[in-house]
Write a protein that holds these residues in place. Structure first.
Motif, PDB file in Angstrom:
ATOM      1  N   TYR A  60       0.805  -1.216   0.000  1.00 15.49           N
ATOM      2  CA  TYR A  60       0.000   0.000   0.000  1.00 15.49           C
ATOM      3  C   TYR A  60       0.842   1.273   0.000  1.00 15.49           C
ATOM      4  CZ  TYR A  60      -3.225   3.679   1.100  1.00 15.49           C
ATOM      5  OH  TYR A  60      -3.931   4.854   1.043  1.00 15.49           O
ATOM      6  N   LEU A  61       1.956   1.279   0.736  1.00 14.91           N
ATOM      7  CA  LEU A  61       2.777   2.491   0.801  1.00 14.91           C
ATOM      8  C   LEU A  61       3.286   2.915  -0.574  1.00 14.91           C
ATOM      9  CD1 LEU A  61       4.858   1.927   4.066  1.00 14.91           C
ATOM     10  CD2 LEU A  61       2.932   3.483   3.704  1.00 14.91           C
ATOM     11  N   ALA A  62       3.436   1.943  -1.462  1.00 17.24           N
ATOM     12  CA  ALA A  62       3.812   2.275  -2.840  1.00 17.24           C
ATOM     13  C   ALA A  62       2.586   2.425  -3.722  1.00 17.24           C
ATOM     14  CB  ALA A  62       4.713   1.185  -3.405  1.00 17.24           C
ATOM     15  N   LEU A  63       1.478   1.819  -3.280  1.00  8.73           N
ATOM     16  CA  LEU A  63       0.271   1.793  -4.109  1.00  8.73           C
ATOM     17  C   LEU A  63      -0.412   3.159  -4.179  1.00  8.73           C
ATOM     18  CD1 LEU A  63      -1.364  -0.185  -5.759  1.00  8.73           C
ATOM     19  CD2 LEU A  63      -2.717  -0.695  -3.733  1.00  8.73           C
ATOM     20  N   ALA A  64      -0.526   3.853  -3.040  1.00 13.59           N
ATOM     21  CA  ALA A  64      -1.214   5.150  -3.022  1.00 13.59           C
ATOM     22  C   ALA A  64      -0.563   6.154  -3.982  1.00 13.59           C
ATOM     23  CB  ALA A  64      -1.271   5.702  -1.606  1.00 13.59           C
ATOM     24  N   PRO A  65       0.786   6.331  -3.923  1.00 19.66           N
ATOM     25  CA  PRO A  65       1.409   7.249  -4.892  1.00 19.66           C
ATOM     26  C   PRO A  65       1.263   6.760  -6.328  1.00 19.66           C
ATOM     27  CG  PRO A  65       2.986   6.656  -3.161  1.00 19.66           C
ATOM     28  CD  PRO A  65       1.748   5.839  -2.942  1.00 19.66           C
ATOM     29  N   ALA A  66       1.329   5.427  -6.532  1.00 24.37           N
ATOM     30  CA  ALA A  66       1.216   4.879  -7.891  1.00 24.37           C
ATOM     31  C   ALA A  66      -0.167   5.137  -8.468  1.00 24.37           C
ATOM     32  CB  ALA A  66       1.512   3.385  -7.883  1.00 24.37           C
ATOM     33  N   PHE A 116     -11.958   9.189   7.833  1.00 21.60           N
ATOM     34  CA  PHE A 116     -12.844   8.255   7.131  1.00 21.60           C
ATOM     35  C   PHE A 116     -12.952   6.886   7.816  1.00 21.60           C
ATOM     36  CE2 PHE A 116     -11.108  11.072   3.750  1.00 21.60           C
ATOM     37  CZ  PHE A 116     -12.302  11.704   3.406  1.00 21.60           C
ATOM     38  N   GLY A 117     -12.183   6.698   8.870  1.00 25.47           N
ATOM     39  CA  GLY A 117     -12.259   5.439   9.606  1.00 25.47           C
ATOM     40  C   GLY A 117     -11.757   4.244   8.819  1.00 25.47           C
ATOM     41  N   THR A 118     -10.766   4.444   7.973  1.00 21.78           N
ATOM     42  CA  THR A 118     -10.274   3.347   7.135  1.00 21.78           C
ATOM     43  C   THR A 118      -9.457   2.327   7.918  1.00 21.78           C
ATOM     44  OG1 THR A 118      -8.330   4.680   6.554  1.00 21.78           O
ATOM     45  CG2 THR A 118     -10.215   4.783   5.062  1.00 21.78           C
ATOM     46  N   GLY A 123      -6.408  10.749   6.809  1.00 24.42           N
ATOM     47  CA  GLY A 123      -7.504  10.073   6.114  1.00 24.42           C
ATOM     48  C   GLY A 123      -8.039   8.897   6.900  1.00 24.42           C
ATOM     49  N   ALA A 124      -7.134   8.146   7.530  1.00 24.82           N
ATOM     50  CA  ALA A 124      -7.555   6.991   8.341  1.00 24.82           C
ATOM     51  C   ALA A 124      -8.419   7.436   9.508  1.00 24.82           C
ATOM     52  CB  ALA A 124      -6.324   6.246   8.841  1.00 24.82           C
ATOM     53  N   LEU A 176      -9.032   3.873   0.751  1.00 26.67           N
ATOM     54  CA  LEU A 176      -7.581   4.050   0.713  1.00 26.67           C
ATOM     55  C   LEU A 176      -7.053   4.114  -0.721  1.00 26.67           C
ATOM     56  CD1 LEU A 176      -6.470   1.670   3.611  1.00 26.67           C
ATOM     57  CD2 LEU A 176      -6.321   4.167   3.589  1.00 26.67           C
ATOM     58  N   LEU A 177      -7.823   3.546  -1.652  1.00 25.96           N
ATOM     59  CA  LEU A 177      -7.454   3.631  -3.069  1.00 25.96           C
ATOM     60  C   LEU A 177      -8.355   4.590  -3.838  1.00 25.96           C
ATOM     61  CD1 LEU A 177      -6.649  -0.073  -4.061  1.00 25.96           C
ATOM     62  CD2 LEU A 177      -5.116   1.705  -3.222  1.00 25.96           C
ATOM     63  N   MET A 178      -9.642   4.649  -3.480  1.00 26.03           N
ATOM     64  CA  MET A 178     -10.590   5.501  -4.194  1.00 26.03           C
ATOM     65  C   MET A 178     -10.207   6.976  -4.107  1.00 26.03           C
ATOM     66  SD  MET A 178     -14.161   3.677  -3.013  1.00 26.03           S
ATOM     67  CE  MET A 178     -15.245   4.862  -3.826  1.00 26.03           C
ATOM     68  N   ILE A 179      -9.839   7.423  -2.915  1.00 29.17           N
ATOM     69  CA  ILE A 179      -9.524   8.850  -2.732  1.00 29.17           C
ATOM     70  C   ILE A 179      -8.239   9.236  -3.470  1.00 29.17           C
ATOM     71  CG2 ILE A 179      -8.875  10.587  -1.006  1.00 29.17           C
ATOM     72  CD1 ILE A 179     -10.947   9.289   0.861  1.00 29.17           C
TER      73      ILE A 179
END
Length: 535
Positions: A420-426, A528-530, A524-525, A465-468
């Protein structure tokens, strides 16, 4: 006569002598080379580049038997090659889908022509008529003087002037769509610019400041739009998709989004201001600009304008009513807004043109029978902008209808294997790149977010976590004028070039992605309670 003279004389008398024909051949050789040089100019090479790229893709690329999608990719290469190189005037390039789409079997002539008068284009058209009214009555000059007086400092501080102008634009962009926000503030920016020398007499410092002012307004509207749900259509689409895919979950309210979006926008805003100051406000620029933006002199000019007359007040009133109507057309799920009265048939463009029409009805009280606006004042409407926007919507529609959009979506499947740490910027980067080159940010969000929901489910992480990152990333389209309509508004002023947008937009895009990557798993966590549960 000597022997040599006789030989020379006989040669010169010989009608078959090759001397003159050789000279003609040399001239013809030079002429032929000049002719070739005149044909193979960089401009002509750029003109050929578009059709050449198109032909290569049509002949060599195979997209799994989808010939329409391949043809659409070829047309994209042609159009963007001409746009980037400016081989032909940009408005002319913008009309090319009108003949390329039917010729390549992408869509019919009627279908592609309809995309050139979308509701957003109507919105821009009405907004520009209002902007022309503002300009005609010198309201933009009054606003420009007030903002400059408030922020210029004594002695003049150009970064502070930029901060004031950008902050004002971002604030406006928080409450209305990016396009009308940019349209409304651009006359204020050009009002400041027109105080400086133009043409050959303009120094490098003055030229850079002009570019910074236009870029600041262009990007600040987009940055401000991140803050609220009403700031941009992307946020509305995201919230609607969240409710549609997860109806049992708590909806994203206006306040909830603001608690995340405002800090996010604030970080990107200060990054923008810092980049503009670093690139365009050199040391000593205050001294060079002080002769034209002196605070005492500006105050005197403001006083000379005198109090606002009836016509100015009415134009501002019409603009204010338009902003209120835009803001209240669609509010929240509990408070649907006045647009619900018309069952969704009314668009932002409807309101824009309606209020613009009122300018041709309301008298200006200067001369008997004279209205606030007449059609002669509208001759300066930027039809090049209308064509450019139309081309953007045509390309977006072509990408969807040809099946090319589905192929692009499948290329994101590799994200399932990424941490995920690489996924959000990607995700953010890919979404922004798609918007730069393919379509509008609204369409990008519609295209990418459903896929991100599926990826989030397969990775067992919270979908937001991916939509935003996918949605906000589509708003980081800062590199090209065609990426978003607000970019087009800035570009068509003539004060900036594509190189300026790339030079400023690239570090701004990186800063935006970094800010989002930092805030999403932290603030965000919490908002939005992620981190509480996985859907």
């Amino acid at each position: 006569m000597s022997g040599d003279d006789q030989i020379s004389h006989s040669i010169s008398d010989d009608p078959k002598t090759p001397l003159l024909p050789l000279h003609d051949e040399i001239q013809r050789g030079h002429s032929f080379r000049s002719y070739l040089t005149s044909i193979f100019t960089p401009k002509n090479v750029y003109i050929l580049l578009g059709p050449l790229l198109c032909a290569i893709i049509c002949l060599c690329v195979n997209l799994g038997g989808n010939s329409t999608g391949r043809n659409m990719l070829a047309v994209l290469a042609w159009v963007f090659a001409w746009w980037l190189t400016e081989a032909v005037p940009m408005p002319v390039t913008s009309m090319s889908p009108l003949f390329l789409f039917p010729l390549f079997g992408i869509s019919s002539a009627d279908a592609v022509a309809h995309t050139y008068m979308d509701d957003v284009i109507v919105l821009v058209l009405g907004s520009f008529i209002l902007a022309l009214a503002v300009e005609h009555y010198n309201i933009h000059r009054r606003l420009a003087l007030n903002i400059t007086v408030l922020f210029c400092g004594d002695p003049l501080n150009p970064p502070l002037v930029l901060l004031g102008l950008c902050a004002t634009t971002a604030f406006v962009g928080m409450w209305i769509h990016n396009v009308p926000a940019t349209v409304m503030m651009m006359p204020v920016a050009t009002g400041i610019i027109h105080r400086l020398p133009m043409g050959p007499t303009q120094s490098n410092v003055e030229n850079k400041f002009c570019r910074a002012v236009v870029l600041g307004v262009t990007y600040s509207a987009a940055v401000g739009g991140i803050s609220t749900l009403t700031g941009t259509g992307v946020n509305v689409i995201l919230v609607a998709m969240w409710k549609g895919y997860f109806p049992k979950e708590e909806p994203i309210s206006f306040s909830k989004w603001f608690f995340f979006g405002f800090p996010m926008a604030l970080l990107v805003f200060f990054a923008l201001w810092g980049i503009l100051c670093l690139l365009y406000c050199s040391r000593g620029s205050g001294e060079a600009l002080s002769a034209y933006l002196d605070k005492a002199h500006l105050k005197r000019e403001l006083e000379l304008l005198g109090p606002m007359v009836f016509a100015e007040k009415m134009v501002l009133a019409v603009f204010s009513v338009l902003i209120v109507l835009w803001m209240t057309k669609s509010l929240t799920d509990d408070i649907p807004g006045w647009g619900a009265l018309f069952n969704g048939r009314v668009g932002d463009g409807t309101v824009s043109v309606m209020m613009a029409t009122s300018l041709f009805i309301i008298p200006n009280k200067k001369k008997k029978g004279e209205k606030l606006m007449d059609w002669n004042k509208c001759k300066k409407l930027p039809w090049n902008l209308i064509l450019l926007l139309g081309a953007g919507f045509a390309l977006a529609d072509g990408v969807q209808s040809s099946g090319l959009a589905d192929m692009l979506s499948k290329t994101l499947d590799f994200l399932e294997r990424a941490p995920y740490l690489a996924l959000a910027p990607a995700v953010c980067l890919i979404s922004s790149i798609i918007t730069e080159f393919i379509t509008s940010n609204d369409a990008t969000t519609t295209l990418v977010v459903p896929l991100l929901i599926q990826i989030a489910k397969s990775m067992h992480i919270h979908p937001l976590l991916l939509m935003i990152p996918g949605a906000i990333g589509s708003q980081f389209a800062f590199l090209f004028p065609t990426a978003t309509p607000s970019n087009v508004v800035g570009f068509t002023t003539g004060f900036i070039e594509i190189q300026d947008m790339i030079k400023t937009g690239l570090p701004l895009k990186i800063a935006g992605i970094a800010a989002l990557s930092l805030l999403m798993p932290t603030l965000g966590a919490y908002v939005f309670g992620t981190n509480k549960h996985v859907l």
